[in-house]
Design an enzyme around this catalytic site. Sequence first.
Site, short mmCIF file in Angstrom:
data_model
loop_
_atom_site.label_atom_id
_atom_site.label_comp_id
_atom_site.label_asym_id
_atom_site.label_seq_id
_atom_site.Cartn_x
_atom_site.Cartn_y
_atom_site.Cartn_z
N HIS A 5 -27.27 2.39 48.35
CA HIS A 5 -25.64 1.33 49.13
C HIS A 5 -25.80 -0.04 50.14
CE1 HIS A 5 -24.73 5.83 51.01
NE2 HIS A 5 -24.08 5.60 49.61
C1 LIG Z 1 -26.82 5.84 41.55
C2 LIG Z 1 -25.10 5.26 42.64
C3 LIG Z 1 -24.74 6.47 43.94
C4 LIG Z 1 -23.85 6.33 44.44
N1 LIG Z 1 -23.19 7.26 45.15
C5 LIG Z 1 -22.76 6.59 46.06
C6 LIG Z 1 -21.75 7.33 46.39
O1 LIG Z 1 -22.05 9.20 46.32
N2 LIG Z 1 -20.13 7.18 47.66
C7 LIG Z 1 -20.06 6.16 48.17
O2 LIG Z 1 -19.95 5.79 48.40
N3 LIG Z 1 -21.10 4.89 47.34
C8 LIG Z 1 -22.48 5.55 46.33
N4 LIG Z 1 -22.26 4.48 46.10
C9 LIG Z 1 -22.38 3.13 46.06
C10 LIG Z 1 -20.86 2.40 45.44
O3 LIG Z 1 -21.01 2.38 44.29
C11 LIG Z 1 -20.98 0.95 45.40
O4 LIG Z 1 -21.63 0.77 46.61
C12 LIG Z 1 -19.72 0.46 44.65
O5 LIG Z 1 -19.31 0.78 43.66
C13 LIG Z 1 -20.10 -1.07 44.46
O6 LIG Z 1 -18.88 -2.09 44.07
P1 LIG Z 1 -18.93 -3.06 43.61
O7 LIG Z 1 -17.14 -4.04 43.20
O8 LIG Z 1 -18.99 -3.57 44.99
O9 LIG Z 1 -20.22 -3.97 42.66
P2 LIG Z 1 -19.81 -2.92 40.99
O10 LIG Z 1 -19.49 -1.61 41.23
O11 LIG Z 1 -21.75 -2.45 40.66
O12 LIG Z 1 -19.66 -4.03 40.25
C14 LIG Z 1 -20.27 -4.70 39.79
C15 LIG Z 1 -19.68 -5.17 38.33
O13 LIG Z 1 -19.64 -6.13 37.83
C16 LIG Z 1 -20.85 -6.86 37.30
N5 LIG Z 1 -21.62 -8.20 36.91
C17 LIG Z 1 -22.33 -8.30 37.71
N6 LIG Z 1 -23.22 -9.35 37.69
C18 LIG Z 1 -21.69 -10.42 36.45
C19 LIG Z 1 -22.73 -11.15 35.82
N7 LIG Z 1 -23.44 -12.43 35.95
N8 LIG Z 1 -21.64 -11.32 35.08
C20 LIG Z 1 -20.21 -10.98 34.00
N9 LIG Z 1 -20.06 -9.39 35.08
C21 LIG Z 1 -21.02 -9.00 36.03
C22 LIG Z 1 -21.75 -5.75 36.29
O14 LIG Z 1 -22.25 -5.02 35.65
C23 LIG Z 1 -20.83 -4.89 37.22
O15 LIG Z 1 -20.04 -3.91 36.35
C24 LIG Z 1 -23.49 4.50 45.05
C25 LIG Z 1 -24.43 3.42 44.02
C26 LIG Z 1 -25.07 3.69 43.02
C27 LIG Z 1 -25.66 2.78 42.55
#
Ligand SMILES: Cc1cc2nc3c(=O)[nH]c(=O)nc-3n(C[C@H](O)[C@H](O)[C@H](O)COP(=O)(O)OP(=O)(O)OC[C@H]3O[C@@H](n4cnc5c(N)ncnc54)[C@H](O)[C@@H]3O)c2cc1C
Length: 512
Positions: A451
């Site tokens: 997280h």
């Molecule tokens: C293994 C794991 C287990 C987890 N388990 C849970 C859970 O059970 N419950 C929960 O609440 N949370 C959980 N989390 C946390 C939760 O999934 C994340 O906090 C959340 O998905 C983050 O969302 P986000 O939109 O911030 O980023 P992300 O969903 O990571 O999205 C970022 C996106 O941007 C893209 N990107 C990044 N840089 C660039 C760039 N320069 N150019 C183009 N594209 C780019 C990436 O490829 C990605 O698709 C878990 C996370 C992981 C990794």
Amino acid sequence: MGTSSTNTRTDVLIIGAGSAGSVVANRLSADPSRSVTVLEAGTRVTDPEMRRPELWPFIHGRSYDWAYRTTPQPGLAGRSLDWARGRGPGGSSLVHAMAHMRGCRADFDRWVEATGDERWGWDALLPYFDRTESVLPVLRPGPELSSPLVQDYLAAWESLGVPSIPDHNHNGGEMLGATPNSVTIRDGERVTVSDVYLDPVLERPNLTLHTGVTVHRLLIDGGRVTGVTVTIDGRDGVLTADEVILCGGSIGDPLLLMRSGIGDPAVLEAAGVEVLLPSEQVGKNLHDHLLGAGNVYTSRRDVPPTRLQLSESMTYQSRLGLTETAGPIDLVVGCVVGPSASEALAAEAADAVPGHAYTLLFGVTNPTSRGSLRISGPDLDDEPVIDPNYLDTEHDRELFRLALERARLVGASAGLSAWRDREVLPGRSLAAGDDAAADAFIARAAITHHHPVGTLRMGDGDEAPVTPELRVRGLDNLFVVDAAVIPSITAGPVHASVLAIAEAFSARYTAL
Ligand SMILES: Cc1cc2nc3c(=O)[nH]c(=O)nc-3n(C[C@H](O)[C@H](O)[C@H](O)COP(=O)(O)OP(=O)(O)OC[C@H]3O[C@@H](n4cnc5c(N)ncnc54)[C@H](O)[C@@H]3O)c2cc1C
């Protein structure tokens, strides 16, 4: 999916089609007069194992994982941790553990304190949690799906005085108590955020998704971002936009800002990047939940395989005692339907095998340790330096010891006697009250709860990189909308709150 050509123009450019990016793309493209383009580094994921909830810990390191790694951590006996992050439409919801927890009122009181903005409080965010859950299916498993072990685990807590609550999300903003995890699983399969928010609206003529496109740098002219440079199959291109929204996550966003010349001048200069906008806190305030993996037991009965996602119940507790029903949360103890030991303890847990073992994970909900991340050079393939600075504070170490004690308390209780054969880890050699030995065990046992947040925290002070409106301070038309803006972590897993941030931002967007 198609790739961009140079000098393509759009009204709104969203960088990252992950959890938050999928929501923002859906909501902003609902206005047909607004052109929205989404750039996603990864490509569509077709791996059937991604769909199987029980396999989530085993799909890391595949092509759709950024597979980051932390620096060696002094608080973790010098160990480096693997940090999975999803890559492709859906982002980290492609690889996450599917637990859905909004958090509790006290979590969002801290957000209001950080921002001076009541709109980030529990009551104001409630409609956005509701909106998310009207789109993303959230399952509250009943006895037909919950493991019999987990049902006994929950009953064991109740016998010790822990209140039973209906679920983590509909208890008036309080999460203290025993209940199964709510999960984003439908018909036995993982549901990603892209499945329900982005894919169904891709037919909109004003919405374009480009996959396999990694944004290298933002182009900045005066106080505005004019576009981005991208790398497509090793070739460079440019896209121009009126407004740019970063949804690249808590690691991707600050790295992109730094590559673009926005960040701590000392960090940028060391990496060979010209400083365009000094902002010292970019990449700072990095924090994460850890879990002790674990308090492992061999079982006297067969442990049937999970029908969900292995870690079926997180029980949130106060340091003040087991019977608290409201107020801040300090600790969590979770039950895993199988063995779960860190890589450092794998040999010691060799007797604990699937079908004949279970684990109590334990952790601290609101850690005070803060780390940072930074670029090591100007290019996309320069490895980032990620230092979460785990267990730096005595606050975190003390509460971690208490969390281990609570795990062992329920683990040794009468309610689990039908299952318990032997405590494998930490085992009898760790006596209650031996703080030094407990710290040493925790340093070897702790793994990430996945997280990481806070690297572009929103706040009302000038030093906060992002304003309470989620605008990058110093640039009129650049926003950050994802886990990076979280000023202080929620008690539970953060995904639900990331989606609520994205819904709230989208609802306010036209008025910004
Ligand atoms: C293994 C794991 C287990 C987890 N388990 C849970 C859970 O059970 N419950 C929960 O609440 N949370 C959980 N989390 C946390 C939760 O999934 C994340 O906090 C959340 O998905 C983050 O969302 P986000 O939109 O911030 O980023 P992300 O969903 O990571 O999205 C970022 C996106 O941007 C893209 N990107 C990044 N840089 C660039 C760039 N320069 N150019 C183009 N594209 C780019 C990436 O490829 C990605 O698709 C878990 C996370 C992981 C990794």
